[in-house]
Design a protein around this motif. Structure first.
Motif, PDB file in Angstrom:
ATOM      1  N   GLY A 106       0.820  -1.205   0.000  1.00  0.00           N
ATOM      2  CA  GLY A 106       0.000   0.000   0.000  1.00  0.00           C
ATOM      3  C   GLY A 106       0.848   1.246   0.000  1.00  0.00           C
ATOM      4  O   GLY A 106       1.718   1.432  -0.834  1.00  0.00           O
ATOM      5  N   ASP A 107       0.607   2.127   1.006  1.00  0.00           N
ATOM      6  CA  ASP A 107       1.338   3.379   1.109  1.00  0.00           C
ATOM      7  C   ASP A 107       2.516   3.253   2.063  1.00  0.00           C
ATOM      8  O   ASP A 107       3.049   4.244   2.541  1.00  0.00           O
ATOM      9  N   GLY A 108       2.950   2.022   2.393  1.00  0.00           N
ATOM     10  CA  GLY A 108       4.032   1.822   3.328  1.00  0.00           C
ATOM     11  C   GLY A 108       5.382   2.092   2.700  1.00  0.00           C
ATOM     12  O   GLY A 108       5.507   2.575   1.587  1.00  0.00           O
ATOM     13  N   SER A 109       6.442   1.757   3.450  1.00  0.00           N
ATOM     14  CA  SER A 109       7.804   2.005   3.008  1.00  0.00           C
ATOM     15  C   SER A 109       8.203   1.049   1.889  1.00  0.00           C
ATOM     16  O   SER A 109       7.890  -0.139   1.920  1.00  0.00           O
ATOM     17  N   SER A 110       8.947   1.583   0.898  1.00  0.00           N
ATOM     18  CA  SER A 110       9.462   0.728  -0.165  1.00  0.00           C
ATOM     19  C   SER A 110      10.549  -0.202   0.357  1.00  0.00           C
ATOM     20  O   SER A 110      10.944  -1.148  -0.322  1.00  0.00           O
ATOM     21  N   ALA A 111      11.033   0.053   1.582  1.00  0.00           N
ATOM     22  CA  ALA A 111      12.061  -0.793   2.186  1.00  0.00           C
ATOM     23  C   ALA A 111      11.472  -1.931   3.013  1.00  0.00           C
ATOM     24  O   ALA A 111      12.216  -2.746   3.559  1.00  0.00           O
ATOM     25  N   PRO A 113      10.349  -5.396   3.799  1.00  0.00           N
ATOM     26  CA  PRO A 113      10.641  -6.672   3.132  1.00  0.00           C
ATOM     27  C   PRO A 113       9.422  -7.323   2.500  1.00  0.00           C
ATOM     28  O   PRO A 113       9.530  -7.959   1.450  1.00  0.00           O
ATOM     29  N   SER A 114       8.243  -7.161   3.111  1.00  0.00           N
ATOM     30  CA  SER A 114       7.042  -7.796   2.572  1.00  0.00           C
ATOM     31  C   SER A 114       6.632  -7.196   1.239  1.00  0.00           C
ATOM     32  O   SER A 114       5.870  -7.806   0.489  1.00  0.00           O
ATOM     33  N   VAL A 115       7.135  -6.000   0.939  1.00  0.00           N
ATOM     34  CA  VAL A 115       6.872  -5.364  -0.349  1.00  0.00           C
ATOM     35  C   VAL A 115       8.007  -5.648  -1.323  1.00  0.00           C
ATOM     36  O   VAL A 115       7.808  -6.144  -2.423  1.00  0.00           O
ATOM     37  N   LYS A 116       9.231  -5.363  -0.889  1.00  0.00           N
ATOM     38  CA  LYS A 116      10.369  -5.396  -1.800  1.00  0.00           C
ATOM     39  C   LYS A 116      10.654  -6.792  -2.335  1.00  0.00           C
ATOM     40  O   LYS A 116      10.933  -6.963  -3.533  1.00  0.00           O
ATOM     41  N   LEU A 117      10.569  -7.807  -1.488  1.00  0.00           N
ATOM     42  CA  LEU A 117      10.975  -9.139  -1.925  1.00  0.00           C
ATOM     43  C   LEU A 117       9.964  -9.809  -2.851  1.00  0.00           C
ATOM     44  O   LEU A 117      10.261 -10.854  -3.425  1.00  0.00           O
ATOM     45  N   THR A 118       8.764  -9.214  -3.014  1.00  0.00           N
ATOM     46  CA  THR A 118       7.840  -9.777  -3.995  1.00  0.00           C
ATOM     47  C   THR A 118       8.376  -9.613  -5.415  1.00  0.00           C
ATOM     48  O   THR A 118       7.900 -10.279  -6.331  1.00  0.00           O
ATOM     49  N   SER A 162      18.251   1.461  -1.363  1.00  0.00           N
ATOM     50  CA  SER A 162      19.127   2.570  -1.744  1.00  0.00           C
ATOM     51  C   SER A 162      18.536   3.427  -2.853  1.00  0.00           C
ATOM     52  O   SER A 162      18.837   4.615  -2.962  1.00  0.00           O
ATOM     53  N   SER A 163      17.670   2.834  -3.689  1.00  0.00           N
ATOM     54  CA  SER A 163      17.110   3.597  -4.807  1.00  0.00           C
ATOM     55  C   SER A 163      16.174   4.702  -4.329  1.00  0.00           C
ATOM     56  O   SER A 163      16.063   5.745  -4.954  1.00  0.00           O
ATOM     57  N   SER A 164      15.490   4.479  -3.206  1.00  0.00           N
ATOM     58  CA  SER A 164      14.579   5.491  -2.662  1.00  0.00           C
ATOM     59  C   SER A 164      15.110   6.125  -1.384  1.00  0.00           C
ATOM     60  O   SER A 164      14.494   7.048  -0.840  1.00  0.00           O
ATOM     61  N   ASN A 165      16.242   5.619  -0.879  1.00  0.00           N
ATOM     62  CA  ASN A 165      16.829   6.059   0.390  1.00  0.00           C
ATOM     63  C   ASN A 165      15.806   5.938   1.528  1.00  0.00           C
ATOM     64  O   ASN A 165      15.661   6.837   2.354  1.00  0.00           O
ATOM     65  N   GLU A 166      15.105   4.801   1.550  1.00  0.00           N
ATOM     66  CA  GLU A 166      14.136   4.524   2.612  1.00  0.00           C
ATOM     67  C   GLU A 166      14.612   3.361   3.468  1.00  0.00           C
ATOM     68  O   GLU A 166      15.245   2.416   2.975  1.00  0.00           O
ATOM     69  N   VAL A 167      14.282   3.444   4.757  1.00  0.00           N
ATOM     70  CA  VAL A 167      14.683   2.432   5.734  1.00  0.00           C
ATOM     71  C   VAL A 167      13.444   1.919   6.456  1.00  0.00           C
ATOM     72  O   VAL A 167      12.542   2.694   6.791  1.00  0.00           O
ATOM     73  N   TYR A 168      13.398   0.614   6.650  1.00  0.00           N
ATOM     74  CA  TYR A 168      12.316   0.000   7.430  1.00  0.00           C
ATOM     75  C   TYR A 168      12.953  -0.690   8.629  1.00  0.00           C
ATOM     76  O   TYR A 168      13.901  -1.468   8.481  1.00  0.00           O
ATOM     77  N   HIS A 169      12.459  -0.410   9.827  1.00  0.00           N
ATOM     78  CA  HIS A 169      13.057  -0.956  11.039  1.00  0.00           C
ATOM     79  C   HIS A 169      12.011  -1.666  11.892  1.00  0.00           C
ATOM     80  O   HIS A 169      10.893  -1.191  12.060  1.00  0.00           O
TER      81      HIS A 169
END
Length: 418
Positions: A106-111, A113-118, A162-169
């Motif tokens: 959705g509108d969450g972070s691009s970092a 893992p549940s989004v990026k690894l898809t 790194s492409s969006s400079n976003e961090v998910y913690h």
């Protein structure tokens, strides 16, 4: 990591709203979840086998299974490649957004893992992996001069794009013994463990010779469904002769052709990585999203990306009777999970345009129509959405049947439920 539990302060009305939203999401996202669930089966392209098979002592299938079970590799680093061929239609890039939606990004972070690894659900990718015990792991996805990394160090889990400079913690439970989990299996070991959950009296398991992988001697374990109706033809696992760790994983479909999933190290060492490998500090100016602050969208549950409404890994796909939160029909490799979406089937073009806007609705409508087949039976009528591995039947009255089974097996399962 388990899904975030509902806060005790949530009102009954809020809970109902969440349930309604979740049912609506299932209605729109289920066909896309054919990809999302299949993303739980992504694998790694095998390293090119060295010429000549190694001469190793004879071993039985049971001894090889015991060797895998006894394997306790705590330290390693290596390079892997990822290639997945699910036979999805070419959507001109639309699939990336759909996959993120299916994963609950959705509108969450691009970092996240549940989004990026898809993204690993299709195409070819390169990964670097490192591990030093249960409390330190790192996985990096290298893409077009950019890098996405998941770093687990102690209680902290970081995702960095790194492409969006976003961090998910997020943080892990201090008492957890298995370390951080990624939303999808990402090594041959992960994939093999999931596959072995399905080994029962419906499965044939044999030793199929030896092979070199990433410069190491290995035995080949061959796993085949005994039942007809499964989309899985065979699973081949190259098991390191010394450590017992799976080095390569290949899943071929019953329909033939190229492997759906190929998994293997191109390079691997079993020395301890440098401690600095697992250090992470958010770069200056990076947007940091805390897992507890992530939007609670259907199918999105904080750091793990897990959900009680999602089949997990090959263990769920080939042995759905063990999946939680579903009614299950059948046994073993032909088991089928049953979901209820609240009484509504695949939305019409008009409904899609109304809910998503004309552009988005039209794009998603074209996506659904590009690989859906109308079927009918005792259950009524519906649409089957197919990949080379996972198929889903969405009936017009809103029931969903999904599994690693053929279209005919899905229709038969739906008829048997009536």
């Amino acid at each position: 990591m388990a899904p975030n539990a509902t806060d005790d302060s949530t009102t009954a009305g809020e809970t109902d709203d969440l349930r309604v939203g979740r049912r609506k999401a299932v209605r729109y996202v289920v066909p896309v979840t054919v990809i999302g669930v299949a993303a739980a089966t992504i694998g790694l392209v095998p390293a090119l086998a060295d010429s000549g098979d190694p001469d190793l002592p004879k071993i039985t299938a049971q001894q090889l299974l015991d060797k895998i079970a006894a394997s306790d590799v705590q330290q390693l680093s290596g390079t892997v490649k990822i290639s997945t061929d699910l036979g999805l239609p070419d959507l001109g890039g639309l699939e990336s957004g759909l996959l993120s939606g299916a994963a609950g990004g959705g509108d969450g972070s691009s970092a996240d893992p549940s989004v990026k690894l898809t993204e690993l659900a299709s195409g070819t990718h390169t990964l670097r992996v490192a591990a030093d015990g249960p409390d330190r792991q790192k996985l990096s996805l290298l893409e077009n001069a950019a890098e996405y990394s998941i770093v687990h160090n102690g209680k902290d889990v970081w995702g960095y794009d790194s492409s969006s400079n976003e961090v998910y913690h997020s943080t892990t439970d201090e008492s957890a013994k298995d370390g951080a989990e990624t939303p999808v299996p990402a090594t041959p070991k992960d994939l093999t463990e999931d596959a072995l959950k399905a080994v029962d009296d419906t499965t044939s398991v044999t030793v199929d010779g030896t092979v070199h992988v990433a410069g190491r001697d290995a035995y080949k374990l061959l796993i085949k469904p005994k039942q007809s109706g499964s989309t899985v033809g065979a699973i081949s696992v190259a098991v390191d002769a010394k450590t017992g760790m799976p080095l390569k994983f290949t899943l071929t479909p019953a329909s033939g052709g190229a492997a759906v999933v190929d998994a293997g190290f191109t390079q691997v060492t079993f020395a301890a990585p440098a401690a600095s490998t697992f250090d992470f500090t958010p770069p200056k100016g990076a947007k940091v999203t805390e897992g507890d602050d992530a939007e609670a969208t259907p199918g999105h549950s904080g750091a793990s990306g897990a959900s009680d409404e999602k089949l997990e890994g090959l263990g769920g796909l080939t042995g759905a009777e063990e999946a939680e939160g579903f009614d299950v029909l059948g046994k073993g490799w032909t088991s089928v999970a049953v979901l209820e979406t609240g009484g509504e089937g695949v939305p019409s073009d008009a409904e899609l345009n109304s809910e998503l806007g004309s552009d988005a609705g039209g794009a998603l409508s074209g996506f659904l129509g590009s690989f859906g087949d109308k079927v009918s039976g005792k259950f009524g009528s519906g649409t089957v959405f197919s990949t080379r591995l996972i198929n889903a039947l969405v009936t017009d009255d809103g029931t969903v049947y999904v599994g690693a089974v053929t279209k005919d097996a899905l229709v038969k399962a739906a008829d048997s439920a009536k």
